[in-house]
Design a protein around this motif. Sequence first.
Motif, PDB file in Angstrom:
ATOM      1  N   GLU A 339     106.544  65.734 -25.314  1.00 57.41           N
ATOM      2  CA  GLU A 339     105.452  65.218 -26.147  1.00 57.41           C
ATOM      3  C   GLU A 339     106.093  64.711 -27.441  1.00 57.41           C
ATOM      4  N   LEU A 340     106.293  63.410 -27.525  1.00 59.12           N
ATOM      5  CA  LEU A 340     107.084  62.815 -28.599  1.00 59.12           C
ATOM      6  C   LEU A 340     106.173  62.275 -29.697  1.00 59.12           C
ATOM      7  N   SER A 341     106.405  62.729 -30.916  1.00 57.54           N
ATOM      8  CA  SER A 341     105.604  62.250 -32.042  1.00 57.54           C
ATOM      9  C   SER A 341     106.384  61.198 -32.832  1.00 57.54           C
ATOM     10  N   PHE A 342     105.665  60.151 -33.241  1.00 62.38           N
ATOM     11  CA  PHE A 342     106.259  59.066 -34.035  1.00 62.38           C
ATOM     12  C   PHE A 342     105.463  58.867 -35.313  1.00 62.38           C
ATOM     13  N   MET A 343     106.165  58.484 -36.368  1.00 61.84           N
ATOM     14  CA  MET A 343     105.534  58.208 -37.655  1.00 61.84           C
ATOM     15  C   MET A 343     105.653  56.714 -37.935  1.00 61.84           C
ATOM     16  N   VAL A 344     104.519  56.035 -38.011  1.00 54.60           N
ATOM     17  CA  VAL A 344     104.524  54.594 -38.241  1.00 54.60           C
ATOM     18  C   VAL A 344     104.140  54.286 -39.690  1.00 54.60           C
ATOM     19  N   ALA A 345     104.323  53.009 -40.054  1.00 51.84           N
ATOM     20  CA  ALA A 345     103.894  52.476 -41.354  1.00 51.84           C
ATOM     21  C   ALA A 345     104.517  53.165 -42.557  1.00 51.84           C
ATOM     22  N   PRO A 346     105.845  53.342 -42.587  1.00 51.50           N
ATOM     23  CA  PRO A 346     106.468  53.879 -43.800  1.00 51.50           C
ATOM     24  C   PRO A 346     106.307  52.881 -44.941  1.00 51.50           C
ATOM     25  N   TYR A 376     101.465  59.089 -35.556  1.00 48.56           N
ATOM     26  CA  TYR A 376     100.966  59.449 -36.877  1.00 48.56           C
ATOM     27  C   TYR A 376     101.355  58.377 -37.888  1.00 48.56           C
ATOM     28  N   VAL A 377     100.682  58.385 -39.016  1.00 50.26           N
ATOM     29  CA  VAL A 377     101.089  57.552 -40.153  1.00 50.26           C
ATOM     30  C   VAL A 377     102.069  58.366 -40.992  1.00 50.26           C
ATOM     31  N   TYR A 378     103.141  57.738 -41.414  1.00 52.15           N
ATOM     32  CA  TYR A 378     104.144  58.422 -42.234  1.00 52.15           C
ATOM     33  C   TYR A 378     103.581  58.691 -43.625  1.00 52.15           C
ATOM     34  N   THR A 379     103.441  59.965 -43.963  1.00 58.59           N
ATOM     35  CA  THR A 379     102.945  60.342 -45.286  1.00 58.59           C
ATOM     36  C   THR A 379     103.891  61.383 -45.879  1.00 58.59           C
ATOM     37  N   PRO A 380     104.870  60.951 -46.636  1.00 57.14           N
ATOM     38  CA  PRO A 380     105.873  61.875 -47.173  1.00 57.14           C
ATOM     39  C   PRO A 380     105.292  62.842 -48.201  1.00 57.14           C
ATOM     40  N   LEU A 381     105.967  63.945 -48.372  1.00 61.48           N
ATOM     41  CA  LEU A 381     105.562  64.938 -49.361  1.00 61.48           C
ATOM     42  C   LEU A 381     105.912  64.453 -50.769  1.00 61.48           C
ATOM     43  N   PRO A 382     105.185  64.918 -51.775  1.00 61.36           N
ATOM     44  CA  PRO A 382     105.594  64.635 -53.152  1.00 61.36           C
ATOM     45  C   PRO A 382     106.983  65.212 -53.418  1.00 61.36           C
ATOM     46  N   ALA A 383     107.725  64.559 -54.285  1.00 58.35           N
ATOM     47  CA  ALA A 383     109.097  65.006 -54.554  1.00 58.35           C
ATOM     48  C   ALA A 383     109.138  66.443 -55.042  1.00 58.35           C
ATOM     49  N   GLU A 384     108.134  66.854 -55.836  1.00 55.48           N
ATOM     50  CA  GLU A 384     108.165  68.211 -56.390  1.00 55.48           C
ATOM     51  C   GLU A 384     107.955  69.277 -55.325  1.00 55.48           C
ATOM     52  N   SER A 385     107.489  68.885 -54.136  1.00 57.89           N
ATOM     53  CA  SER A 385     107.312  69.846 -53.048  1.00 57.89           C
ATOM     54  C   SER A 385     108.611  70.131 -52.307  1.00 57.89           C
ATOM     55  N   LEU A 386     109.619  69.307 -52.524  1.00 60.46           N
ATOM     56  CA  LEU A 386     110.853  69.399 -51.749  1.00 60.46           C
ATOM     57  C   LEU A 386     111.879  70.300 -52.435  1.00 60.46           C
ATOM     58  N   PRO A 387     112.801  70.868 -51.662  1.00 60.72           N
ATOM     59  CA  PRO A 387     113.934  71.564 -52.264  1.00 60.72           C
ATOM     60  C   PRO A 387     114.696  70.614 -53.188  1.00 60.72           C
ATOM     61  N   GLU A 388     115.342  71.153 -54.196  1.00 60.95           N
ATOM     62  CA  GLU A 388     115.987  70.325 -55.224  1.00 60.95           C
ATOM     63  C   GLU A 388     116.998  69.349 -54.635  1.00 60.95           C
ATOM     64  N   ASN A 389     117.726  69.766 -53.585  1.00 57.25           N
ATOM     65  CA  ASN A 389     118.750  68.874 -53.032  1.00 57.25           C
ATOM     66  C   ASN A 389     118.161  67.729 -52.221  1.00 57.25           C
ATOM     67  N   SER A 390     116.836  67.711 -52.032  1.00 59.62           N
ATOM     68  CA  SER A 390     116.184  66.605 -51.321  1.00 59.62           C
ATOM     69  C   SER A 390     115.402  65.692 -52.259  1.00 59.62           C
ATOM     70  N   ASP A 423      92.916  62.540 -45.024  1.00 59.74           N
ATOM     71  CA  ASP A 423      93.625  61.689 -44.071  1.00 59.74           C
ATOM     72  C   ASP A 423      95.121  61.673 -44.353  1.00 59.74           C
ATOM     73  N   TYR A 424      95.495  61.651 -45.627  1.00 59.90           N
ATOM     74  CA  TYR A 424      96.912  61.661 -45.989  1.00 59.90           C
ATOM     75  C   TYR A 424      97.570  62.959 -45.495  1.00 59.90           C
ATOM     76  N   ALA A 425      96.915  64.093 -45.767  1.00 62.26           N
ATOM     77  CA  ALA A 425      97.473  65.379 -45.360  1.00 62.26           C
ATOM     78  C   ALA A 425      97.566  65.505 -43.846  1.00 62.26           C
ATOM     79  N   CYS A 426      96.660  64.834 -43.131  1.00 65.94           N
ATOM     80  CA  CYS A 426      96.646  64.885 -41.662  1.00 65.94           C
ATOM     81  C   CYS A 426      97.451  63.756 -41.030  1.00 65.94           C
TER      82      CYS A 426
END
Length: 504
Positions: A339-346, A376-390, A423-426
């Motif tokens: 079951e392969l998931s893809f993220m479109v529309a970056p 799915y639609v590509y919806t990246p996390l806010p930068a502050e949610s990521l570990p510092e090295n990301s 919708d963004y979160a989903c």
Amino acid sequence: MNEPRRLLLVNPRITSRRSARFPLSVLSLAGALENTYACRVVDGNVDGDYLATIRRTLREERYDAVGMTVMGGPQVQSAIDASTTVRKASPATPVIWGGYFPTLYANAAINASYVDYAVRGPGEAAIAELLDAIVGGELPKLDSIRGLTWKRDGQIVHNPDRGFADRRSPTLLPYDLLGDPRAYLARTFLGRRTVAHQASVGCRFRCTFCGVAAMFRGATGLPPAARLERDLTWLKEHVGADSVQYFDHNFFDREVDMVPLLEVLAKVQMPWWCYARADALLDLSETSWALVRKSRMRMAYIGAESPSDAMLKSIRKGTKSDQTLAVADLCRRHGVIPELSFMVAPPHDPEGETEHTFEFIREVKRVNPRAEIIVYVYTPLPAESLPENSRARQNAAPLLDLEGNLLRFPSTPEEWTKKQWVDYACHADAPWLTDRLRRRIQDFVTVLGCRFPTVQDTRSAPWSKLALRALASWRYRYRRYDWPWELDLSKRLVRLADPRVTGI
């Protein structure tokens, strides 16, 4: 005589009664605290009037705190409703939010009058320390609790992150807190009585779009084989489960560590579904694949994400597009459905990357026609949610809306309940999508889903699926995705299950 310590745990409603599964997060927390706290669980997914249950429970007994697990998306509104219910019924009872939403959006989670504390990351240790401070009247200790977000004199305080340690109880989860555990069994394509279980937690990888990476920061914890066998045997013999949906964030870790667990699954032999990575499956030896076949594995949900190696590198996925094709073929040969998931529309090239992904999906279907595809639609996390090295990588390309404005994420739970942010979160929409591209994605998904109806749909008659396949075949063959009005009409009659919403 001292009163017993009590904790009310709430799983706010997020799905229908039909789709309800064990609320594993609150059960795990209750199991970790059971030696010091008497826990009660209220599950909004099975209790049709769970807000009234919360009110009645708080009237009948005193609780030291109320803890809620909160996911982004539709559960945020339910969590608001449950929290305000607690506030009205028992104003002095502290409300604690935990789970993915406060981990990813700590500022927004704590920015509400009905939330006293937010726990970031795995919560067993942090909540235990927090409850001890609250019950003992030692609030100065709040500063020392890692992973806690709270308010001091109205100002938000983020304590340092807590390092990962698998603090789950070694004993069986306290399923008795749910009443009859058999009420959570579901009929799926795996079996008539599918049960949800989580063997391991965390993931070694740090994908910049993934909430698991933000929650566990590259750590993982696997169970001893004896514990997994005990749990599965109990679920099979005492609950009546005949199949398993594993909610492990990444079921297949290093092969040497997985072999004892696969041996248990091969012994129990209940058909199963799990999350997996392409590279991990490709690295399995033939001996391990023999165990996989014997264990009756039916499907693996694999994050393919993109056909672009450049994008896969930018999001720190750690895999390449050729591995997606290779694992599709490998699964075909071993009788496992990928079951392969893809993220479109970056955001950097939404239309170009989307069309590229559509063509790659067609190639996957040529390699393995049984492969299930999730878009799915590509919806990246806010930068502050990521570990510092990301964060530097994420900040290199700021997110902009259609007008070129810098994307501002919501600052309160209420803002996160607006449709655009649900919708963004989903992963269903993004502010940089045009109406044309949004419709293009929807039409492609319709044609693809009708041409290849999901095996996970157990309700639709076989003849109806055959009819959809026939109707969609010419559109799929000639790439005529636009405005599939006849398929939209037929889907209203057939009502195929959508794995993006229902899972298995």
